[in-house]
Write a protein that holds these residues in place. Structure first.
Motif, PDB file in Angstrom:
ATOM      1  N   LEU A   1       0.828  -1.199   0.000  1.00 16.44           N
ATOM      2  CA  LEU A   1       0.000   0.000   0.000  1.00 16.44           C
ATOM      3  C   LEU A   1       0.865   1.252   0.000  1.00 16.44           C
ATOM      4  O   LEU A   1       1.902   1.311   0.673  1.00 16.44           O
ATOM      5  N   PRO A   2       0.425   2.280  -0.723  1.00 17.24           N
ATOM      6  CA  PRO A   2       1.151   3.557  -0.697  1.00 17.24           C
ATOM      7  C   PRO A   2       0.974   4.259   0.634  1.00 17.24           C
ATOM      8  O   PRO A   2       0.093   3.921   1.434  1.00 17.24           O
ATOM      9  N   LEU A   3       1.800   5.267   0.858  1.00 18.26           N
ATOM     10  CA  LEU A   3       1.814   5.968   2.139  1.00 18.26           C
ATOM     11  C   LEU A   3       0.455   6.581   2.461  1.00 18.26           C
ATOM     12  O   LEU A   3       0.038   6.605   3.629  1.00 18.26           O
ATOM     13  N   SER A   4      -0.261   7.071   1.455  1.00 16.55           N
ATOM     14  CA  SER A   4      -1.559   7.697   1.712  1.00 16.55           C
ATOM     15  C   SER A   4      -2.543   6.710   2.325  1.00 16.55           C
ATOM     16  O   SER A   4      -3.290   7.051   3.256  1.00 16.55           O
ATOM     17  N   GLN A   5      -2.567   5.471   1.836  1.00 15.57           N
ATOM     18  CA  GLN A   5      -3.485   4.470   2.385  1.00 15.57           C
ATOM     19  C   GLN A   5      -3.027   3.981   3.757  1.00 15.57           C
ATOM     20  O   GLN A   5      -3.853   3.711   4.634  1.00 15.57           O
ATOM     21  N   ILE A   6      -1.713   3.870   3.950  1.00 13.59           N
ATOM     22  CA  ILE A   6      -1.194   3.485   5.263  1.00 13.59           C
ATOM     23  C   ILE A   6      -1.603   4.515   6.309  1.00 13.59           C
ATOM     24  O   ILE A   6      -2.076   4.187   7.404  1.00 13.59           O
ATOM     25  N   ASN A   7      -1.468   5.789   5.972  1.00 15.86           N
ATOM     26  CA  ASN A   7      -1.804   6.834   6.934  1.00 15.86           C
ATOM     27  C   ASN A   7      -3.305   6.967   7.130  1.00 15.86           C
ATOM     28  O   ASN A   7      -3.760   7.393   8.203  1.00 15.86           O
ATOM     29  N   TYR A   8      -4.098   6.589   6.133  1.00 15.11           N
ATOM     30  CA  TYR A   8      -5.548   6.511   6.341  1.00 15.11           C
ATOM     31  C   TYR A   8      -5.850   5.488   7.440  1.00 15.11           C
ATOM     32  O   TYR A   8      -6.634   5.761   8.364  1.00 15.11           O
ATOM     33  N   LEU A   9      -5.227   4.310   7.371  1.00 11.20           N
ATOM     34  CA  LEU A   9      -5.450   3.270   8.378  1.00 11.20           C
ATOM     35  C   LEU A   9      -4.946   3.713   9.748  1.00 11.20           C
ATOM     36  O   LEU A   9      -5.607   3.475  10.768  1.00 11.20           O
ATOM     37  N   ARG A  10      -3.802   4.368   9.773  1.00  7.65           N
ATOM     38  CA  ARG A  10      -3.250   4.814  11.057  1.00  7.65           C
ATOM     39  C   ARG A  10      -4.138   5.890  11.689  1.00  7.65           C
ATOM     40  O   ARG A  10      -4.374   5.888  12.905  1.00  7.65           O
ATOM     41  N   GLU A  11      -4.651   6.787  10.871  1.00  5.94           N
ATOM     42  CA  GLU A  11      -5.533   7.826  11.401  1.00  5.94           C
ATOM     43  C   GLU A  11      -6.828   7.229  11.948  1.00  5.94           C
ATOM     44  O   GLU A  11      -7.361   7.700  12.959  1.00  5.94           O
ATOM     45  N   LEU A  12      -7.329   6.169  11.301  1.00  8.25           N
ATOM     46  CA  LEU A  12      -8.555   5.517  11.768  1.00  8.25           C
ATOM     47  C   LEU A  12      -8.459   5.078  13.217  1.00  8.25           C
ATOM     48  O   LEU A  12      -9.454   5.090  13.944  1.00  8.25           O
ATOM     49  N   VAL A  13      -7.258   4.664  13.631  1.00 12.26           N
ATOM     50  CA  VAL A  13      -7.097   4.073  14.960  1.00 12.26           C
ATOM     51  C   VAL A  13      -6.250   4.940  15.887  1.00 12.26           C
ATOM     52  O   VAL A  13      -5.759   4.471  16.914  1.00 12.26           O
ATOM     53  N   GLY A  14      -6.063   6.208  15.515  1.00 10.08           N
ATOM     54  CA  GLY A  14      -5.403   7.140  16.421  1.00 10.08           C
ATOM     55  C   GLY A  14      -3.906   7.020  16.515  1.00 10.08           C
ATOM     56  O   GLY A  14      -3.325   7.403  17.547  1.00 10.08           O
ATOM     57  N   LEU A  15      -3.242   6.536  15.464  1.00  4.01           N
ATOM     58  CA  LEU A  15      -1.784   6.456  15.460  1.00  4.01           C
ATOM     59  C   LEU A  15      -1.209   7.600  14.627  1.00  4.01           C
ATOM     60  O   LEU A  15      -1.840   8.052  13.662  1.00  4.01           O
ATOM     61  N   PRO A  16      -0.012   8.075  14.963  1.00  2.00           N
ATOM     62  CA  PRO A  16       0.576   9.181  14.191  1.00  2.00           C
ATOM     63  C   PRO A  16       0.899   8.750  12.764  1.00  2.00           C
ATOM     64  O   PRO A  16       1.113   7.567  12.478  1.00  2.00           O
ATOM     65  N   ALA A  17       0.959   9.718  11.892  1.00  2.00           N
ATOM     66  CA  ALA A  17       1.223   9.435  10.480  1.00  2.00           C
ATOM     67  C   ALA A  17       2.635   8.890  10.282  1.00  2.00           C
ATOM     68  O   ALA A  17       3.568   9.265  11.001  1.00  2.00           O
ATOM     69  N   GLU A  18       2.763   7.986   9.331  1.00  2.00           N
ATOM     70  CA  GLU A  18       4.068   7.481   8.907  1.00  2.00           C
ATOM     71  C   GLU A  18       4.618   8.426   7.844  1.00  2.00           C
ATOM     72  O   GLU A  18       3.875   8.895   6.974  1.00  2.00           O
ATOM     73  N   GLU A  19       5.910   8.694   7.911  1.00  2.00           N
ATOM     74  CA  GLU A  19       6.514   9.619   6.957  1.00  2.00           C
ATOM     75  C   GLU A  19       7.413   8.935   5.948  1.00  2.00           C
ATOM     76  O   GLU A  19       7.825   9.546   4.967  1.00  2.00           O
ATOM     77  N   ARG A  20       7.711   7.656   6.206  1.00  2.00           N
ATOM     78  CA  ARG A  20       8.634   6.946   5.307  1.00  2.00           C
ATOM     79  C   ARG A  20       7.919   5.804   4.603  1.00  2.00           C
ATOM     80  O   ARG A  20       6.913   5.294   5.083  1.00  2.00           O
ATOM     81  N   THR A  21       8.457   5.407   3.471  1.00  2.00           N
ATOM     82  CA  THR A  21       7.867   4.310   2.703  1.00  2.00           C
ATOM     83  C   THR A  21       8.963   3.524   2.011  1.00  2.00           C
ATOM     84  O   THR A  21      10.038   4.074   1.703  1.00  2.00           O
ATOM     85  N   PHE A  22       8.692   2.244   1.779  1.00  2.00           N
ATOM     86  CA  PHE A  22       9.625   1.392   1.048  1.00  2.00           C
ATOM     87  C   PHE A  22       9.352   1.427  -0.450  1.00  2.00           C
ATOM     88  O   PHE A  22      10.068   0.806  -1.230  1.00  2.00           O
TER      89      PHE A  22
END
Length: 287
Positions: free
Chosen positions: A233-254
């Motif tokens: 998943l791209p960073l935008s979708q990862i951060n969508y999931l993290r925001e859903l559950v109250g986790l800070p945004a990820e800034e790095r990606t592989f």
């Protein structure tokens, strides 16, 4: 600052909190040479071993959250190893160094469709927690007569052996005329209890003959992704999931945009993996 042992290990990619709590309860984890206990807190310099092997403890800034979409076929087990030698969903995932893939929930052996995997056990734990009410959508084919009264019951709620349950939404999607007593529906749940979709339908006297998960939150199973295929998943979708559950945004990606694998290549790789899986299954059958 000290943190709970299972939280630190989950963040460091050694499993989900649920898996790690089971390991602690079974006496498989030690801290500084002593068998760990549930609820134990540790500092960043603690020496932690799982089954006698020392594992890395990563501070939050060293952890990169990755998430995979996987198209599970029927017949694969959602366990890391199967004592009967049956294929598992983990057999097809890419290798990852210094971490491990953690499944976000499970699908039973006869269910296909979307599975998410992450290297962040804390993210997996929160996504699975019923308190977050994250929608899971399924395409389901049932055998038997389905009345409007049944559908009202399924959305209002029925009593199962482990408590009340209900679909948030049920939609007819056709198939009744072309397939006789087989009818297709789309159903939405906001929790992931064991075999819940099947048990809800069975409570109304009908049988599920096909079941496929097609959405988790707003992450849809990618159209055309072959069974046993995966994509990061791209960073935008990862951060969508993290925001859903109250986790800070990820800034790095592989994912390197200059070397991003085309959809066609990913599909071709997945088809090769599927062909290998079928060949291995035939070989096991001959034995």
């Amino acid at each position: 600052m000290s943190e709970k042992l299972q939280k630190v290990l989950a963040r460091s990619g050694h499993g989900s909190r649920r898996e790690l709590e089971a390991m602690i309860a079974a006496g498989r984890i030690s801290v500084n040479g002593q068998i760990a206990s549930l609820g134990e807190r540790i500092d960043g310099d603690a020496k932690v071993r799982i089954d006698g092997r020392e594992v890395a403890i990563k501070p939050p800034e060293d952890v990169v959250c990755r998430v995979l979409m996987y198209h599970k076929p029927e017949g694969e087990m959602c366990t890391r190893k199967d004592p009967e030698g049956r294929p598992t969903v983990y057999d097809r995932l890419p290798r990852v160094q210094g971490a491990r893939w953690v499944a976000v929930g499970r699908l039973d052996v006869n269910t296909s469709g979307l599975l998410l995997f992450t290297t962040d056990g804390e993210l997996a734990n929160r996504l699975m927690h019923p308190g977050h009410q994250i929608e899971r959508e399924y395409a389901v084919r049932v055998f038997g007569e389905v009345t409007d009264a049944m559908l009202r019951k399924l959305t209002k709620g029925v009593q199962l052996e482990d408590g009340p349950a209900a679909f948030k939404e049920v939609k007819r999607t056709g198939g009744a005329h072309s397939e006789g007593m087989n009818q297709w529906f789309r159903v939405v749940l906001t929790e992931g209890r064991n075999r819940e979709v099947r048990r809800l339908w069975e409570s109304q006297g009908v049988t599920v003959s096909r079941l496929m998960r097609v959405r988790y939150g707003n992450i849809n199973l990618e159209q055309g992704l072959p069974q046993s295929g995966w994509g990061e998943l791209p960073l935008s979708q990862i951060n969508y999931l993290r925001e859903l559950v109250g986790l800070p945004a990820e800034e790095r990606t592989f994912i390197d945009p200059r070397k991003q694998e085309s959809r066609q290549k990913r599909y071709a790789r997945a088809r090769r993996n599927q062909a290998k899986r079928l060949q291995n299954a035939k070989q096991r059958t001959r034995k």
